[in-house]
Design a protein around this motif. Structure first.
Motif, PDB file in Angstrom:
ATOM      1  N   PHE A 135     -22.949 113.735 -29.863  1.00 16.82           N
ATOM      2  CA  PHE A 135     -24.284 113.151 -29.852  1.00 16.82           C
ATOM      3  C   PHE A 135     -25.272 114.169 -29.301  1.00 16.82           C
ATOM      4  O   PHE A 135     -24.934 114.958 -28.415  1.00 16.82           O
ATOM      5  CB  PHE A 135     -24.306 111.869 -29.012  1.00 16.82           C
ATOM      6  CG  PHE A 135     -23.442 110.790 -29.591  1.00 16.82           C
ATOM      7  CD1 PHE A 135     -23.928 109.935 -30.571  1.00 16.82           C
ATOM      8  CD2 PHE A 135     -22.126 110.646 -29.182  1.00 16.82           C
ATOM      9  CE1 PHE A 135     -23.125 108.956 -31.131  1.00 16.82           C
ATOM     10  CE2 PHE A 135     -21.311 109.667 -29.734  1.00 16.82           C
ATOM     11  CZ  PHE A 135     -21.812 108.817 -30.715  1.00 16.82           C
ATOM     12  N   SER A 136     -26.499 114.132 -29.802  1.00 13.42           N
ATOM     13  CA  SER A 136     -27.525 115.088 -29.383  1.00 13.42           C
ATOM     14  C   SER A 136     -28.424 114.537 -28.277  1.00 13.42           C
ATOM     15  O   SER A 136     -29.188 115.277 -27.676  1.00 13.42           O
ATOM     16  CB  SER A 136     -28.385 115.495 -30.581  1.00 13.42           C
ATOM     17  OG  SER A 136     -29.050 114.364 -31.125  1.00 13.42           O
ATOM     18  N   SER A 137     -28.338 113.245 -28.013  1.00 12.82           N
ATOM     19  CA  SER A 137     -29.148 112.602 -26.976  1.00 12.82           C
ATOM     20  C   SER A 137     -28.562 111.222 -26.688  1.00 12.82           C
ATOM     21  O   SER A 137     -27.799 110.685 -27.503  1.00 12.82           O
ATOM     22  CB  SER A 137     -30.609 112.459 -27.426  1.00 12.82           C
ATOM     23  OG  SER A 137     -30.700 111.542 -28.503  1.00 12.82           O
ATOM     24  N   SER A 138     -28.949 110.660 -25.567  1.00 11.81           N
ATOM     25  CA  SER A 138     -28.486 109.295 -25.290  1.00 11.81           C
ATOM     26  C   SER A 138     -29.148 108.298 -26.245  1.00 11.81           C
ATOM     27  O   SER A 138     -28.587 107.237 -26.520  1.00 11.81           O
ATOM     28  CB  SER A 138     -28.712 108.915 -23.824  1.00 11.81           C
ATOM     29  OG  SER A 138     -30.029 109.131 -23.423  1.00 11.81           O
ATOM     30  N   GLU A 139     -30.323 108.639 -26.773  1.00 10.44           N
ATOM     31  CA  GLU A 139     -30.963 107.775 -27.781  1.00 10.44           C
ATOM     32  C   GLU A 139     -30.099 107.692 -29.031  1.00 10.44           C
ATOM     33  O   GLU A 139     -29.912 106.617 -29.598  1.00 10.44           O
ATOM     34  CB  GLU A 139     -32.359 108.298 -28.133  1.00 10.44           C
ATOM     35  CG  GLU A 139     -33.136 107.382 -29.059  1.00 10.44           C
ATOM     36  CD  GLU A 139     -33.498 106.048 -28.422  1.00 10.44           C
ATOM     37  OE1 GLU A 139     -33.629 105.063 -29.176  1.00 10.44           O
ATOM     38  OE2 GLU A 139     -33.655 105.973 -27.190  1.00 10.44           O
ATOM     39  N   GLN A 140     -29.567 108.833 -29.467  1.00 11.37           N
ATOM     40  CA  GLN A 140     -28.713 108.835 -30.648  1.00 11.37           C
ATOM     41  C   GLN A 140     -27.475 107.973 -30.407  1.00 11.37           C
ATOM     42  O   GLN A 140     -27.090 107.185 -31.261  1.00 11.37           O
ATOM     43  CB  GLN A 140     -28.303 110.261 -31.020  1.00 11.37           C
ATOM     44  CG  GLN A 140     -27.534 110.326 -32.328  1.00 11.37           C
ATOM     45  CD  GLN A 140     -27.159 111.732 -32.709  1.00 11.37           C
ATOM     46  OE1 GLN A 140     -26.693 112.510 -31.871  1.00 11.37           O
ATOM     47  NE2 GLN A 140     -27.357 112.073 -33.963  1.00 11.37           N
ATOM     48  N   TYR A 141     -26.867 108.121 -29.234  1.00  8.34           N
ATOM     49  CA  TYR A 141     -25.695 107.312 -28.903  1.00  8.34           C
ATOM     50  C   TYR A 141     -26.035 105.825 -28.946  1.00  8.34           C
ATOM     51  O   TYR A 141     -25.329 105.017 -29.564  1.00  8.34           O
ATOM     52  CB  TYR A 141     -25.147 107.686 -27.521  1.00  8.34           C
ATOM     53  CG  TYR A 141     -23.967 106.850 -27.126  1.00  8.34           C
ATOM     54  CD1 TYR A 141     -22.700 107.143 -27.603  1.00  8.34           C
ATOM     55  CD2 TYR A 141     -24.114 105.743 -26.298  1.00  8.34           C
ATOM     56  CE1 TYR A 141     -21.604 106.363 -27.269  1.00  8.34           C
ATOM     57  CE2 TYR A 141     -23.033 104.960 -25.952  1.00  8.34           C
ATOM     58  CZ  TYR A 141     -21.778 105.263 -26.440  1.00  8.34           C
ATOM     59  OH  TYR A 141     -20.699 104.482 -26.115  1.00  8.34           O
ATOM     60  N   PHE A 142     -27.137 105.445 -28.294  1.00 11.69           N
ATOM     61  CA  PHE A 142     -27.537 104.048 -28.216  1.00 11.69           C
ATOM     62  C   PHE A 142     -27.795 103.462 -29.614  1.00 11.69           C
ATOM     63  O   PHE A 142     -27.301 102.382 -29.951  1.00 11.69           O
ATOM     64  CB  PHE A 142     -28.798 103.932 -27.346  1.00 11.69           C
ATOM     65  CG  PHE A 142     -29.300 102.527 -27.185  1.00 11.69           C
ATOM     66  CD1 PHE A 142     -28.698 101.654 -26.303  1.00 11.69           C
ATOM     67  CD2 PHE A 142     -30.386 102.077 -27.921  1.00 11.69           C
ATOM     68  CE1 PHE A 142     -29.158 100.353 -26.145  1.00 11.69           C
ATOM     69  CE2 PHE A 142     -30.859 100.779 -27.769  1.00 11.69           C
ATOM     70  CZ  PHE A 142     -30.245  99.918 -26.885  1.00 11.69           C
ATOM     71  N   GLN A 143     -28.545 104.174 -30.431  1.00  9.19           N
ATOM     72  CA  GLN A 143     -28.877 103.661 -31.760  1.00  9.19           C
ATOM     73  C   GLN A 143     -27.657 103.645 -32.677  1.00  9.19           C
ATOM     74  O   GLN A 143     -27.504 102.738 -33.508  1.00  9.19           O
ATOM     75  CB  GLN A 143     -30.023 104.465 -32.384  1.00  9.19           C
ATOM     76  CG  GLN A 143     -31.318 104.411 -31.592  1.00  9.19           C
ATOM     77  CD  GLN A 143     -31.859 103.015 -31.348  1.00  9.19           C
ATOM     78  OE1 GLN A 143     -31.524 102.051 -32.031  1.00  9.19           O
ATOM     79  NE2 GLN A 143     -32.724 102.878 -30.344  1.00  9.19           N
ATOM     80  N   TYR A 144     -26.772 104.609 -32.520  1.00  6.21           N
ATOM     81  CA  TYR A 144     -25.506 104.615 -33.272  1.00  6.21           C
ATOM     82  C   TYR A 144     -24.693 103.377 -32.927  1.00  6.21           C
ATOM     83  O   TYR A 144     -24.202 102.665 -33.810  1.00  6.21           O
ATOM     84  CB  TYR A 144     -24.724 105.891 -32.948  1.00  6.21           C
ATOM     85  CG  TYR A 144     -23.323 105.906 -33.496  1.00  6.21           C
ATOM     86  CD1 TYR A 144     -23.085 106.218 -34.830  1.00  6.21           C
ATOM     87  CD2 TYR A 144     -22.231 105.606 -32.685  1.00  6.21           C
ATOM     88  CE1 TYR A 144     -21.786 106.227 -35.338  1.00  6.21           C
ATOM     89  CE2 TYR A 144     -20.945 105.612 -33.174  1.00  6.21           C
ATOM     90  CZ  TYR A 144     -20.720 105.925 -34.506  1.00  6.21           C
ATOM     91  OH  TYR A 144     -19.438 105.926 -35.011  1.00  6.21           O
ATOM     92  N   ARG A 145     -24.563 103.088 -31.637  1.00  3.95           N
ATOM     93  CA  ARG A 145     -23.820 101.898 -31.208  1.00  3.95           C
ATOM     94  C   ARG A 145     -24.463 100.619 -31.724  1.00  3.95           C
ATOM     95  O   ARG A 145     -23.780  99.670 -32.112  1.00  3.95           O
ATOM     96  CB  ARG A 145     -23.729 101.857 -29.676  1.00  3.95           C
ATOM     97  CG  ARG A 145     -22.804 102.877 -29.057  1.00  3.95           C
ATOM     98  CD  ARG A 145     -21.334 102.489 -29.218  1.00  3.95           C
ATOM     99  NE  ARG A 145     -21.065 101.145 -28.786  1.00  3.95           N
ATOM    100  CZ  ARG A 145     -20.831 100.760 -27.531  1.00  3.95           C
ATOM    101  NH1 ARG A 145     -20.799 101.642 -26.561  1.00  3.95           N
ATOM    102  NH2 ARG A 145     -20.615  99.488 -27.244  1.00  3.95           N
ATOM    103  N   ARG A 146     -25.783 100.595 -31.743  1.00  2.00           N
ATOM    104  CA  ARG A 146     -26.521  99.440 -32.257  1.00  2.00           C
ATOM    105  C   ARG A 146     -26.180  99.200 -33.736  1.00  2.00           C
ATOM    106  O   ARG A 146     -25.883  98.073 -34.142  1.00  2.00           O
ATOM    107  CB  ARG A 146     -28.010  99.696 -32.092  1.00  2.00           C
ATOM    108  CG  ARG A 146     -28.907  98.595 -32.549  1.00  2.00           C
ATOM    109  CD  ARG A 146     -30.338  99.086 -32.490  1.00  2.00           C
ATOM    110  NE  ARG A 146     -31.198  98.106 -31.918  1.00  2.00           N
ATOM    111  CZ  ARG A 146     -32.483  98.293 -31.680  1.00  2.00           C
ATOM    112  NH1 ARG A 146     -33.053  99.456 -31.934  1.00  2.00           N
ATOM    113  NH2 ARG A 146     -33.220  97.336 -31.178  1.00  2.00           N
TER     114      ARG A 146
END
Length: 133
Positions: free
Chosen positions: A55-66
């Protein structure tokens, strides 16, 4: 800080904020940050790996999980295909899930734990904040 609650669009009004600084304003109890350049921001670019996915950011992780929670694999893969946190957020919103409709808090905790545990410099910055909120 000054006892006033600021919305995201009003953060720039706080006296003394340097929007380029990783830690922008603090006192003995509060640490405030603003902007994507702050290491505390979910938009801050830093690489980490969870379940063999980079992941490139915690935003990417969060939206991926969403997207995964919404069982939308195509959307999840689109989120992984861009390094732009703004685009990741816009894509994640297409899942149709609001934060209260899934385990958003748990996902964010997992992402932030990975972000800080796998990036020593960020981890050290975070520890230097002490017990500030």
């Amino acid at each position: 800080m000054d006892g006033v609650k600021y919305g995201i669009d009003e953060v720039h009004k706080i006296q003394g904020i340097d929007h380029q600084a990783p830690c922008v304003k603090q006192n003995e109890k509060v640490l405030a940050f603003a902007g994507r350049l702050s290491y505390l921001s979910n938009f801050y670019m830093c690489s980490f790996v969870v379940d063999n996915i980079r992941f490139s950011s915690s935003e990417q992780y969060f939206q991926y999980r969403r997207a995964k929670h919404a069982n939308n694999i195509i959307l999840a893969n689109k989120i992984l295909s861009t390094d732009s946190p703004i685009e990741q957020k816009m894509l994640g919103e297409q899942s149709g899930l609001r934060d209260c409709e899934w385990s958003a808090g748990a996902a964010m905790v997992e992402g932030l734990a990975a972000k800080f545990s796998q990036n020593k410099r960020l981890y050290d910055y975070l520890l230097s904040t002490g017990d500030k909120k």
